[in-house]
Design an enzyme around this catalytic site. Sequence first.
Site, short mmCIF file in Angstrom:
data_model
loop_
_atom_site.label_atom_id
_atom_site.label_comp_id
_atom_site.label_asym_id
_atom_site.label_seq_id
_atom_site.Cartn_x
_atom_site.Cartn_y
_atom_site.Cartn_z
N HIS A 1 108.14 10.10 49.04
CA HIS A 1 107.03 10.62 48.24
C HIS A 1 106.46 11.84 48.94
CE1 HIS A 1 106.04 6.58 46.04
NE2 HIS A 1 107.34 6.84 46.06
N GLU B 1 103.44 12.59 49.79
CA GLU B 1 102.49 12.26 50.86
C GLU B 1 103.23 11.84 52.14
OE1 GLU B 1 100.43 10.78 47.00
OE2 GLU B 1 102.48 10.94 47.77
N CYS C 1 99.96 6.01 45.74
CA CYS C 1 100.49 4.68 45.47
C CYS C 1 100.17 3.77 46.66
CB CYS C 1 102.00 4.77 45.24
SG CYS C 1 102.94 5.06 46.76
N CYS D 1 101.85 5.03 49.99
CA CYS D 1 101.23 6.24 50.52
C CYS D 1 99.81 5.98 51.01
CB CYS D 1 101.28 7.35 49.49
SG CYS D 1 102.99 7.89 49.14
#
Length: 165
Positions: free
Chosen positions: A61, A63, A91, A94
Amino acid sequence: MDPRLPTAEDEHFMRAAIRLGEKAALIDGTGGPFGCVIVKDGKIIAEGSNHVVSENDPTWHGEMEAIRAAAKKLGTFDLSGCTLYTTGEPCPMCAGAIFWARIDRVVYASTIADALCYGQFDDQPIYQDLAKPIAERRTPAVQCLREEMLDLWRRYEAKPDRIRY
């Protein structure tokens, strides 16, 4: 200044994150429209974007990539003093990484509900599963060799030169 209210500086850095999300989703096709920048002392020190599809890595991801890059650049796992700008509300994975990195502030553009509505990214089952006792979660979890592991924990706890984090 209230850290819960966006500023003109926040808009500037969020636009950088949005550009990264646009590149990932619409130009490079590496994953969803998720981009992230990490800022310290008014400067972008790291950036990341979603590469789940291109790398076949469910953890890639924006992040996560940005946190790894910021930690490497600063030479520390403690990102206190940093603000993370992300195109989507983090999410659960993260959010955990943000917590462990000790990032001071998160600024996000779209919500988890927006990600579900426009991209069919549904985090709700994860939140619901994590709220259950471990024995009732979707993925079976079995404890094994606890005593052997506790021996390792005790040796780690007693290590005089361990770095605490």
